[in-house]
Structure formats: structure tokens, C-alpha cells
Design a protein around this motif. Structure first.
Motif, PDB file in Angstrom:
ATOM      1  N   ALA A 199       0.829  -1.204   0.000  1.00  0.00           N
ATOM      2  CA  ALA A 199       0.000   0.000   0.000  1.00  0.00           C
ATOM      3  C   ALA A 199       0.865   1.256   0.000  1.00  0.00           C
ATOM      4  N   ALA A 200       1.987   1.226   0.733  1.00  0.00           N
ATOM      5  CA  ALA A 200       2.893   2.381   0.738  1.00  0.00           C
ATOM      6  C   ALA A 200       3.462   2.628  -0.662  1.00  0.00           C
ATOM      7  N   LEU A 201       3.789   1.550  -1.367  1.00  0.00           N
ATOM      8  CA  LEU A 201       4.312   1.698  -2.728  1.00  0.00           C
ATOM      9  C   LEU A 201       3.272   2.269  -3.679  1.00  0.00           C
ATOM     10  N   LEU A 202       1.989   2.129  -3.315  1.00  0.00           N
ATOM     11  CA  LEU A 202       0.931   2.685  -4.159  1.00  0.00           C
ATOM     12  C   LEU A 202       1.069   4.202  -4.300  1.00  0.00           C
ATOM     13  N   ALA A 203       1.616   4.861  -3.278  1.00  0.00           N
ATOM     14  CA  ALA A 203       1.825   6.306  -3.360  1.00  0.00           C
ATOM     15  C   ALA A 203       2.832   6.647  -4.457  1.00  0.00           C
ATOM     16  N   THR A 204       3.899   5.859  -4.552  1.00  0.00           N
ATOM     17  CA  THR A 204       4.877   6.088  -5.620  1.00  0.00           C
ATOM     18  C   THR A 204       4.262   5.823  -6.984  1.00  0.00           C
ATOM     19  N   VAL A 205       3.461   4.764  -7.087  1.00  0.00           N
ATOM     20  CA  VAL A 205       2.776   4.474  -8.349  1.00  0.00           C
ATOM     21  C   VAL A 205       1.867   5.634  -8.736  1.00  0.00           C
TER      22      VAL A 205
END
Length: 558
Positions: free
Chosen positions: A507-513
Motif C-alpha cells: 500500500a505504501a508503494l501505491l503512493a509512488t505508483v
């Protein structure tokens, strides 16, 4: 915030869906499917205990009671409640572990599935701590935090030793031996000829080691280097290799005149044990540096299928039991998890804020790109029409082109009108005669309009450059903070299970995406629009030169 997340989902081109599962009881708000992969269970296992792990990625803790009292496990007939024991339920850190006893598990039932019901505030707990106490069980040590060395089996034994609790165990908590053995005194000395099973989950701190795993009477299961060695009476055999820092299930089964070593549900060694004798006292972990969990002693020889079930359903990477998230999409006979739904459900507050900002940036940059694309398209079209009319004009109608057509969006027509305005100012008695200074003045006025028109064409393009450069950095900020929060929560819970870590990190990586999803379209849009605007600007500069030159030729003084 829901609108913000909706924008993000639209950006990524994904949508959420919900699964439909038969309703067991209308008093329970939710019911989700749990599948059990029975492929490798060759022989039927009756009253089979399977481990169900719940975490934020597969279960909505906010929709259940804070103590898990409303959890119910329902058989495939959607009527029968299954017996279960809730070993751990942590609503704050969204982690739970439950033992569920299935009537039968075998490869013949390829589509075995049960369901999990939750969401009843008035429900009382149905968890039964004794569900694993089958008739063959002599002792079971779960090494829980509040009863580290207490037996949860029927005999309520106490292990003697100085083990310490490890919060992040395999199943819930585990015990750290640290070269300090545990001694368990069974109600009576096991008669190995009648069959018996000693089993434990073991995680060696390091290898090689020279230690004893089990020792009772003249039976010893040793660890020599990284190899298991069984001494049963006068016979001995090697029993496979262990790996450091990994959980491995080890079982010693006495069946007839044979002693069999199982590692992770597979036979690793076997030896005749005609003269093997065990005492009532069993020692676990003499000189052993390791974590241990789920220690069991049984008075019968557990079957190979029973041990395979244990290894496949309880291990750290076990995939036998799969909890289908409530927002999973059913496809055909099974369901595929809606991963985007899992990610959004696992977003931390900071990530939601960052993604919200990125969604606004995406909306603004999309609006800029669309409006600018329409502007340059209409400008190019009208410029082409006016330029053709200008090039076809003769000496008599050069100053009347504004009366012979409408070119609303043409930047060239705007420059023409600016020049015409300056010429009209210098008209005397219907005649125009321009000196060098007047022509220079006219050119300066037209150039000024050219600059203003260029600024208008480039207006708001800076918003695209902000999206291009700022979007990825904002996304990275959301990812870093989200990862920090996830690890802080795991540290507070003391549980490093991959199922607890994965949803938060993903979910944290979703911010980068999301940041890249904003920047990449803006990058392509900016480059396309910048090239179109540049072409229009060049066309205006050329037109100004042509217009001033023709004006000087027609109306300049000799």
C-alpha cells in the motif's frame, strides 16, 4: 477522501468488485470464503486441525468485534459451525490466528472450502481452547505469552526450564531456548512399540550446532552440524539437513518396530527401533540455540498425511489455507483477490493524504492538457486559413483583410490586426505613407503583441512541469512515511509475519505508483504541447517579418 481514492483508481485503470457468498446467518454482517488446497494430502485426515491466519490484507478487522468474539467458521454446507480455537486476536495491529478443526481433509475433496463470518456486536465468543485435544494427544505446548511453559493439552503439564518468550513466533508467540533445555514429564513412560509421535516447529538460530532436539530413555534425535541424527536403542540413522534461520517442522514417529524422521512433512530417515525405550521424562533442546513452537506429544503414530497437513498449513510460507478477501472477485469456480482493493484498504493516513494531493494534481494537469490541446488545434486551423488569405492578397486589399473573413482563434490574425491598427493611426486623407521610423514603430507594436500571444499560449504550462517534477517526489514521500509506519506497527506488535508486512508495504508503494501516474501523462502531454506551441510561435515570427516587409514595400516612402 472516498472521491480522492476513486480518482486514484480511475488513474490506474482498475476498479473494485465484491464477491457473493451464501448467507449463513443474517445476524452476521459479513461472510467470506476460505479455500483449502488438499492436493498433497493423499490419505484422508479426520478431525484435521488447520491454521487460519487473518491480517489486514484478507480480513476487515474494523467490521468485527475488538476481541474477535463474533468470529465463526462455517462448513461447506453453509449450515454447520466448525469447532475452532482463537489463539491470538490483535485488532489494533490487525493480526489473528485461529485453529479450525475440519471433519475430513483429503485429496479426494479438491474443492474443499469453508467460510468465515463476522460482524455481530452481540455475539459471544465460541472459541474453544480444547479443540486440538484429540484422544491421542498427550501434551501440547503453544508457548503463548501468558502461559509460556504450560501444556494446553488434556494433562495440563508444566515444562521445566528457562526459555524466554519470542513475540514474533511462527504461529503466535514462540519460545527461545538459548542453550537452555526444557524437560517435560509425561503421565507415564511411552510404550514406543505401541506407536507414538514427538513433533515440534524448530528455527535454528545458526548452524552448524551440536545439540539434542529430543532425548528420552535411549532415544535421542540429535543435530550434528546441520544434519539430523537419530539414535534409537542400538540403531542410528541420519535424517536430513536443516537450514538456519528458517522454521522447519520436525517429527519423530514410532510405528511398530520402526522409528521414522519427518522434516516438513516428508520422510527424511528411518531405522529399526526394536530395543528403543523411552522414559516418562522427555528433554527438548539440550545445548540447542533455536526458537521452538507448537511442541506436541501423541500416544499414536501420526500418519504421513497428518504430518503433511501440519507442515503445509502451519509453516511461515504456508499457502494451503487461503482466506479470500471480502472484496475479491469470483471467477468461475474460484475467486481472484482484488489486489487494488487490498491496497486501498491498507493505506495509512499519510499515504491517503499524499494520494489525495496527487489526484488533484492529476485532475489539474489533465485539464491543462485538454484545454491547451484544444487551443493549439483551433489556433493551427485558423492560422492556416488566414495565412492562405494573406498570401493571396494584393496591393489593394492588404489593409482590408479584417473585413473579408473571421479568424477567431488565429494568432496570426491577431498580429495582423495589431499592425493594421498602427497603420491606420498614420493614415492621412485616406493615404498611407510610412517613413523608416514609422515602420520600426509598427514592427515594435506587432512584436509586443507577438510576445503577449506567446505568453498566452504558454500560460499554465508550468502546472505540467510541477506535476512532472513534483509528482514522483510526493509519491516517494508517501511511500517512505508509509513504510516507516508499517514497520513501527510491526515492531510494536512484535510480529514479523510476511502476511502482516506485505499489505502495508504494498500500500505504501501505491503512493509512488500514483506519483508516477501523475508525472508520466504530464510528461508526454507537456512535450507534445510544447512542440505545438513552439511551431505556432515560429509561424508568428515569420508572419511578422512578412507583414512588415510587405507594408514597407507598399507604403514606405522613397
Amino acid at each position: 477522501m472516498k472521491k480522492t481514492l476513486g480518482l486514484l483508481v480511475g488513474l490506474l485503470g482498475l476498479s473494485l468488485s465484491t464477491s457473493v457468498f451464501a448467507a449463513w446467518n443474517k445476524d452476521w454482517a459479513t461472510q467470506q470464503k476460505i479455500t483449502i488446497d488438499t492436493t498433497n494430502i493423499k490419505e484422508a485426515v479426520n478431525q484435521a486441525p488447520v491454521l487460519v491466519r487473518l491480517h489486514s490484507g484478507n480480513f476487515d478487522f474494523t467490521g468485527a468485534n475488538v476481541d474477535g468474539a463474533d468470529l465463526r467458521f462455517i462448513a461447506a454446507d453453509d449450515k454447520t459451525e466448525l469447532k475452532f480455537s482463537l489463539e491470538k486476536y490483535d485488532a489494533v495491529n490487525e493480526l489473528a490466528v485461529a485453529w479450525v478443526v475440519l471433519p475430513q481433509v483429503s485429496s479426494a475433496n479438491k474443492d474443499l472450502a469453508i467460510s468465515l463470518a463476522a460482524g455481530n456486536e452481540s455475539a459471544t465468543s465460541a472459541s474453544d481452547a480444547q479443540v486440538l485435544n484429540d484422544p491421542a494427544l498427550l501434551a501440547r505446548f503453544a508457548f503463548s505469552d501468558n502461559a509460556l511453559l504450560k501444556d494446553t493439552g488434556p494433562n495440563q503439564l508444566i515444562a521445566m526450564g528457562n526459555a524466554t518468550v519470542q513475540k514474533a513466533g511462527l504461529i503466535a508467540e514462540s519460545a527461545n531456548l538459548n542453550n537452555s533445555p526444557l524437560t517435560i514429564t509425561l503421565p507415564a513412560a511411552p510404550v514406543l512399540a505401541n506407536g507414538g509421535t514427538w513433533s515440534v516447529w524448530l528455527k535454528p538460530a545458526n548452524l552448524p550446532q551440536t545439540a539434542e532436539i529430543f532425548k528420552s530413555g535411549n532415544v535421542t534425535l540429535k543435530l550434528e552440524g546441520s544434519t539430523l541424527v537419530l539414535q534409537a536403542g542400538t540403531a542410528n540413522t541420519q535424517g536430513g539437513e536443516l537450514k538456519p534461520g528458517q522454521w522447519q517442522h520436525i517429527a519423530l514417529v514410532f510405528q511398530g518396530d520402526q522409528a521414522i524422521i519427518y522434516v516438513n512433512g516428508q520422510v527424511a530417515g528411518q531405522v529399526a527401533a526394536n530395543d528403543a525405550q523411552a522414559a516418562a521424562s522427555v528433554t527438548l533442546g539440550q545445548n540447542l540455540s533455536a526458537e521452538v513452537d507448537e511442541l506436541q506429544f501423541a500416544s499414536t503414530a501420526r500418519s504421513a498425511s497428518w504430518l503433511a497437513l501440519v507442515a503445509q498449513s502451519q509453516g511461515a510460507d504456508a499457502s494451503m489455507v487461503k482466506v479470500i478477501p471480502s472484496d475479491a472477485e469470483e471467477e468461475g469456480e474460484g475467486g481472484e483477490a482484488n489486489y487494488m482493493g487490498i491496497l486501498i484498504d491498507s493505506l495509512t493516513v499519510d499515504a491517503k493524504v499524499v494520494i489525495g494531493i496527487l489526484a488533484v494534481m492529476f485532475a489539474i494537469s489533465a485539464w491543462v492538457m485538454v484545454s491547451k490541446a484544444r487551443l493549439v488545434s483551433r489556433t493551427d486551423k485558423d492560422n492556416a486559413l488566414f495565412l492562405k488569405r494573406f498570401q493571396q492578397s494584393n496591393t489593394t486589399d492588404l489593409l482590408t483583410l479584417d473585413k473579408t473573413g473571421s479568424y477567431t482563434h488565429s494568432s496570426l490574425f491577431g498580429l495582423y490586426k495589431a499592425g493594421l491598427r498602427e497603420i491606420k493611426k498614420r493614415e492621412v486623407d485616406g493615404k498611407v505613407a510610412l517613413g523608416g521610423a514609422s515602420i520600426d514603430a509598427i514592427k515594435a507594436a506587432v512584436d509586443a503583441d507577438l510576445v503577449r500571444e506567446t505568453q498566452r499560449m504558454n500560460s499554465m504550462m508550468v502546472l505540467l512541469t510541477i506535476a512532472i517534477s513534483g509528482g514522483p517526489f510526493l509519491g516517494l514521500l508517501g511511500t517512505v512515511v508509509g513504510v516507516m509506519i508499517t514497520f513501527a506497527a510491526i515492531a510494536a506488535a512484535g510480529d514479523v509475519n510476511v502476511n502482516a508486512i506485505a499489505p502495508g508495504i504494498a500500500a505504501a508503494l501505491l503512493a509512488t505508483v500514483a506519483g508516477l501516474g501523475v508525472a508520466i501523462p504530464a510528461l508526454f502531454g507537456y512535450n507534445y504541447l510544447a512542440s505545438r506551441v513552439k511551431n505556432i510561435t515560429i509561424a508568428m515570427q515569420i508572419f511578422v517579418d512578412e507583414f512588415i516587409t510587405r507594408t514597407a514595400e507598399l507604403y514606405g516612402k522613397e
